[in-house]
Motif scaffolding. Structure first.
Motif, mmCIF file in Angstrom:
data_model
loop_
_atom_site.group_PDB
_atom_site.id
_atom_site.type_symbol
_atom_site.label_atom_id
_atom_site.label_comp_id
_atom_site.label_asym_id
_atom_site.label_seq_id
_atom_site.Cartn_x
_atom_site.Cartn_y
_atom_site.Cartn_z
ATOM 1 N N UNK A 194 4.563 -8.065 -16.486
ATOM 2 C CA UNK A 194 5.522 -6.719 -15.744
ATOM 3 C C UNK A 194 5.025 -7.743 -14.139
ATOM 4 N N UNK A 195 6.559 -7.092 -13.032
ATOM 5 C CA UNK A 195 6.533 -7.700 -12.089
ATOM 6 C C UNK A 195 5.649 -6.517 -11.228
ATOM 7 N N UNK A 196 6.175 -5.326 -11.860
ATOM 8 C CA UNK A 196 5.746 -4.188 -11.232
ATOM 9 C C UNK A 196 5.419 -2.863 -12.098
ATOM 10 N N UNK A 197 4.495 -2.118 -12.360
ATOM 11 C CA UNK A 197 3.986 -1.169 -12.457
ATOM 12 C C UNK A 197 4.366 0.879 -11.988
ATOM 13 N N UNK A 198 4.900 1.200 -13.347
ATOM 14 C CA UNK A 198 5.185 2.343 -12.432
ATOM 15 C C UNK A 198 3.923 2.894 -13.108
ATOM 16 N N UNK A 204 2.831 -0.445 -8.423
ATOM 17 C CA UNK A 204 2.243 -0.705 -7.971
ATOM 18 C C UNK A 204 2.370 -2.513 -8.399
ATOM 19 N N UNK A 205 2.243 -3.065 -7.155
ATOM 20 C CA UNK A 205 3.366 -3.816 -7.154
ATOM 21 C C UNK A 205 2.638 -5.042 -7.712
ATOM 22 N N UNK A 206 2.732 -5.886 -8.984
ATOM 23 C CA UNK A 206 2.100 -6.675 -9.316
ATOM 24 C C UNK A 206 2.324 -8.383 -9.112
ATOM 25 N N UNK A 207 3.652 -8.541 -8.249
ATOM 26 C CA UNK A 207 4.088 -9.571 -7.668
ATOM 27 C C UNK A 207 4.567 -9.612 -7.001
ATOM 28 N N UNK A 240 0.818 -1.514 0.221
ATOM 29 C CA UNK A 240 0.540 0.178 -0.191
ATOM 30 C C UNK A 240 0.554 1.760 0.298
ATOM 31 N N UNK A 241 2.044 1.033 0.833
ATOM 32 C CA UNK A 241 2.712 2.251 1.055
ATOM 33 C C UNK A 241 3.108 2.398 -0.425
ATOM 34 N N UNK A 242 3.605 1.914 -1.436
ATOM 35 C CA UNK A 242 4.454 1.443 -2.358
ATOM 36 C C UNK A 242 3.751 2.232 -3.204
ATOM 37 N N UNK A 243 2.009 2.435 -3.247
ATOM 38 C CA UNK A 243 1.329 2.375 -4.803
ATOM 39 C C UNK A 243 1.592 4.196 -3.577
ATOM 40 N N UNK A 244 1.421 5.012 -2.903
ATOM 41 C CA UNK A 244 1.656 6.104 -2.927
ATOM 42 C C UNK A 244 2.974 6.537 -3.476
ATOM 43 N N UNK A 245 4.308 5.923 -3.050
ATOM 44 C CA UNK A 245 5.394 5.993 -4.551
ATOM 45 C C UNK A 245 5.200 5.432 -5.768
ATOM 46 N N UNK A 246 4.458 5.192 -6.063
ATOM 47 C CA UNK A 246 3.900 5.488 -7.741
ATOM 48 C C UNK A 246 4.669 3.823 -8.228
ATOM 49 N N UNK A 273 12.257 3.561 -5.217
ATOM 50 C CA UNK A 273 11.714 3.684 -4.322
ATOM 51 C C UNK A 273 10.967 2.348 -3.971
ATOM 52 N N UNK A 274 11.090 1.412 -5.168
ATOM 53 C CA UNK A 274 10.396 0.065 -5.465
ATOM 54 C C UNK A 274 12.082 -0.430 -5.043
ATOM 55 N N UNK A 275 13.552 -0.575 -5.441
ATOM 56 C CA UNK A 275 14.706 -0.693 -5.297
ATOM 57 C C UNK A 275 14.808 -0.899 -2.998
ATOM 58 N N UNK A 276 14.063 0.368 -2.726
ATOM 59 C CA UNK A 276 14.795 1.475 -1.274
ATOM 60 C C UNK A 276 13.140 0.274 -0.605
ATOM 61 N N UNK A 277 11.947 -0.295 -1.256
ATOM 62 C CA UNK A 277 11.404 -1.000 -0.641
ATOM 63 C C UNK A 277 11.915 -2.998 -0.415
ATOM 64 N N UNK A 278 12.403 -3.303 -1.066
ATOM 65 C CA UNK A 278 12.973 -4.802 -2.171
ATOM 66 C C UNK A 278 13.755 -4.588 -0.902
ATOM 67 N N UNK A 279 15.185 -3.587 -0.557
ATOM 68 C CA UNK A 279 15.689 -3.778 0.408
ATOM 69 C C UNK A 279 15.554 -3.929 1.689
ATOM 70 N N UNK A 280 14.464 -2.514 2.255
ATOM 71 C CA UNK A 280 13.833 -3.331 3.490
ATOM 72 C C UNK A 280 13.236 -3.909 4.086
ATOM 73 N N UNK A 281 12.650 -4.907 2.851
ATOM 74 C CA UNK A 281 11.863 -5.853 3.280
ATOM 75 C C UNK A 281 12.826 -6.545 4.011
ATOM 76 N N UNK A 282 14.074 -6.940 2.718
ATOM 77 C CA UNK A 282 15.076 -7.680 2.628
ATOM 78 C C UNK A 282 15.435 -7.470 4.923
ATOM 79 N N UNK A 283 15.748 -6.453 4.529
ATOM 80 C CA UNK A 283 16.461 -5.920 5.620
ATOM 81 C C UNK A 283 15.297 -6.711 7.133
ATOM 82 N N UNK A 284 14.541 -6.149 7.193
ATOM 83 C CA UNK A 284 13.981 -6.643 8.221
ATOM 84 C C UNK A 284 13.361 -7.389 8.414
#
Ligand SMILES: Nc1ncnc2c1ncn2[C@@H]1O[C@H](COP(=O)(O)OP(=O)(O)OP(=O)(O)O)[C@@H](O)[C@H]1O
Ligand code: NA
Length: 723
Positions: free
Chosen positions: A413-417, A14-17, A6-12, A427-438
């Motif tokens: 696609x896997x994600x849509x901007x 859309x995660x499809x996968x 959901x937060x990703x949607x705010x950052x433009x 933004x998407x890369x950061x989210x991916x890294x954050x998830x991995x980190x957590x």
């Protein structure tokens, strides 16, 4: 994960996968297209060249669709003879459009192509200029409108003089677009073609010069002259198209019978048009951030290499090429035809893959992804076209464009901007890294806890009563309580942690390695042993040091006066274990920085930790809950002695407090040691912020000196990369 989406949607984004988020954190290479992603996709015509006349230049304007904004300048020289940098400084008076059109059939011919081989509409409503259609065509329609040559004027209304007969649409393989129009004034049909210069010039047989009214045959010299002029324009970062046309005398009754190859043949060259698509303001910064994050950025574009190179330089995908040897430049910029000519083996032998691939076909993108995969890279690929779907599917992360993209591309696609913006990829890369980190923090916390409990119990087997039976320092219910309640909730809370500062300034994670990096393994053992040591210590202090050892029997089973010290010892151990589990969760929020200084730039030296702790409310309240629930288990009768096998404590809290202090001191000391270690290692490898350019492009520079000779051979084959 759902919260993250959901937060990703705010950052433009859309995660499809969902799985792709994990891959995003590990991305090492991003292959981006240019138009609309790195650039704004709002084109404007900057230059026009008509061989018989000269070069027209349009000045800057803030309204790309408004044909009345921006001055026009005329220079009788062709683009290759103009030094545009100097001209810009001169500032000549603007010329009038109407004046230019007077007695100028060359310009009329040119404008007919620009306006009619064009499906875009540009119109004014309520004082605002609006446009619809393909950006390339909109720009050309706006340019025609400057001369009052808008398609509408000729094709609409009662005395419309032009009527469309046939259309041959643009196709990114043909790279041309043609129409046939009927002129009612003299009942004559005309072909108008525009497209990529190399293609259109091959379809041209004639050209008109100023000294004669009749078209003359195109010579090879003239073709080269056209290409030189195109390159002069492309070097300015302009997308250059050629315009051509001729009379069409064949029948047009059955449109289906007209062959495209006949139409786009034997044309008369009308001129070149140079369109500028400014880079997005964020692009250069985003590319730099990618480089800081250890991610290489490649540009794969359908445009001409000259244009691609100029834009790539503007956004920092290519270094400033001043003083860069030609062979180095060649290794950085390739055309698709060069790249596609190489076999897989030859590609694998290239010391580095090109940063810019121009005149790209969809198949080229697939080959690029495969080449990256063979180099064990993790690649994200953007695409918008219908035929981009193979490469989007093949990429580790396929990125489609929400606005300009086709549905086919989105499906693949896997994600849509949603904003089509290159910057959003970060933004998407950061989210991916954050998830991995957590996930890493979560696992580290969980396993460190388990190690602590296991060691406490195992070593605790040494505590024996007079029957030589072991007396456990922790009871089964206590252990389950710590696992389920006191550390379970904070574990979940760690999943909500925001990205740590600097998450985009470190190299990508390796998915092959997974979360169990050497660092995590060491942390796990160190924290686990430290907690176990403190827990055992508290038991020993209560039972042996400040009491007279184990006197009772059956102290694992039931409470008795003789077992009182054992029960108090257990309570103390339990309190320590609980508190350390809770505080360890807070220490895990940042795996290297001190808990008291997790924001490196903060000026709040003494209170920042409180702000950090308050920010993740789920974690905060689950830790508070763990803190509070310890008291009922200790002091409610029956529950304490029968269920938890411990009893209320008093002075023993002193031990808990002192050990909590030691716990923090130990963990902080370990983290400090890690920071020193990593700082030394970074210094040894000569990493510093200033030489980012050297770090990113260094391998291109050093490499190409070594292979100069072999590349020179290939150049003799007449394969020139850029200019
Ligand atoms: N509407 C058009 N009519 C005729 N020719 C065109 C048209 N649009 C583009 N071209 C020509 O085709 C070439 C490739 O265009 P294409 O749309 O395939 O690239 P692109 O996908 O827009 O580039 P990028 O990959 O940077 O997004 C352009 O450089 C231009 O010469
Ligand atoms: Na494109």
């Amino acid at each position: 994960m759902a919260a993250g989406t959901k937060r990703m949607v705010e950052r433009h984004v859309i995660v499809r996968n969902l799985k792709s988020l994990e891959a995003l954190g590990a991305v090492t290479d991003i292959c981006s297209d240019k138009t609309g992603t790195l650039t704004q996709g709002k084109m404007v015509v900057r230059r026009a060249w008509i061989p018989a006349k000269g070069t027209y230049s349009v000045g800057e304007s803030n309204e790309p669709f408004n044909p009345t904004e921006g001055d026009l300048d005329f220079d009788p020289k062709p683009p290759r003879e103009i030094n545009f940098k100097e001209v810009e400084k001169e500032k000549r008076p603007a010329v009038e459009y109407a004046e230019l059109l007077e007695d100028n059939s060359y310009l009329e011919d040119y404008l007919n192509v620009a306006s009619l081989a064009n499906l875009a509409t540009v119109h004014q409503s309520n004082g605002e200029w609006n446009a619809r259609g393909d950006p390339t065509e909109i720009a050309m329609q706006v340019f025609a409108s400057r001369f009052d040559w808008n398609r509408k004027r000729w094709t609409e209304g009662d005395n419309a003089s032009w009527k469309q007969v046939a259309e041959f649409p643009f196709d990114s393989d043909v790279k041309k677009m043609s129409v046939i129009f009927h002129d009612s004034r003299n009942d004559q049909n005309h072909v108008f073609t525009k497209g990529a210069v190399e293609r259109v010039i091959q379809s041209c047989s004639h050209v008109r010069f100023s000294d004669s009214d009749e078209p003359v045959e195109v010579t090879e010299d003239f073709r080269n002259e056209v290409l030189e002029n195109m390159e002069a324009l492309a070097a300015l970062g302009l997308r250059v198209l050629a315009l051509a046309g001729r009379a069409w005398d064949e029948p047009v009754d059955v449109v289906e019978d007209i062959k495209r190859s006949d139409v786009e043949n034997d044309l008369t060259f009308r001129g070149l048009i140079g369109l500028y698509d400014p880079p997005r303001l964020e692009s250069a910064d985003s590319v730099r951030q990618c480089h800081e994050a250890g991610i290489s950025v490649h540009m794969l574009t359908g445009d001409h290499p000259g244009t691609a190179q100029a834009i790539a330089k503007e956004v920092g995908i290519l270094p400033n090429m001043k003083g860069v040897a030609k062979d180095i430049a060649d290794s950085m910029v390739m055309t698709a035809s060069q790249f596609d000519k190489l076999s897989e083996d030859e590609i694998d032998k290239l010391p580095v893959l090109p940063l810019v691939v121009a005149r790209c076909a969809p198949q080229t993108k697939v080959r690029m992804i495969e080449a990256l995969h063979r180099r064990k890279c993790f690649a994200a690929m953007t695409g918008d076209g219908v035929n981009d779907s193979p490469s989007l599917k093949r990429a580790d992360v396929g990125i489609a464009m929400g606005q300009a993209g086709s549905d086919v591309a989105k499906d693949a696609s896997d994600i849509v901007l949603t904003d089509d913006n290159f910057a959003s990829i970060l933004n998407a890369v950061e989210e991916g890294r954050r998830m991995f980190d957590n996930i890493q923090k979560f696992i580290l916390h969980l396993l460190a806890e388990n190690i602590a409990q296991a060691c406490t119990l195992l070593i605790g087997l040494a505590f024996k009563d007079s029957n030589s039976l072991s007396v456990f320092p922790l009871a089964p219910v206590e252990i389950i309580w710590v696992i389920m309640i006191t550390s379970g909730l904070p574990d979940m809370g760690l999943g909500f942690e925001r990205a740590t500062p600097g998450i985009l300034q470190r190299p990508p994670q390796s998915l092959k390695r997974g979360v169990f990096t050497l660092e995590v393994l060491c942390d796990m053992v160190v924290y686990g042993l430290w907690v176990a040591a403190l827990c055992l210590c508290s038991f020993v202090l209560v039972v042996y040091v400040w009491s007279d050892g184990i006197q009772g029997q059956n102290c694992n089973e039931s409470y008795s006066a003789e077992c009182d010290n054992v029960f108090r010892g257990r309570a103390t151990t339990f309190a320590c274990l609980t508190w350390f589990a809770l505080f360890l969760a807070w220490e895990m929020v940042d795996m290297r920085r001190s808990f008291f200084r997790m924001q490196p730039d903060s000026k709040k030296y003494f209170t920042q930790w409180a702000i950090d702790v308050w920010r993740n409310q789920f974690l905060f309240w689950s830790i508070i809950a763990g803190f509070i629930t310890i008291f009922p288990t200790l002091y409610i009768p029956v529950i304490n002695t029968v269920v938890f096998k411990h009893t209320g404590i008093s002075w023993e809290w002193g031990i808990v407090f002192v050990e909590t202090f030691l716990f923090f001191a130990g963990v902080e000391a370990w983290k400090w040691g890690k920071r020193v270690f990593f700082r030394r290692r970074a210094a040894k490898m000569g990493e510093s912020k200033d030489d980012l350019e050297a770090k990113v492009f260094g391998k291109y520079m050093t490499m190409s000196r070594e292979v100069t000779t072999s590349r020179e051979d290939s150049e003799k084959d007449g394969e020139k990369v850029s200019q």
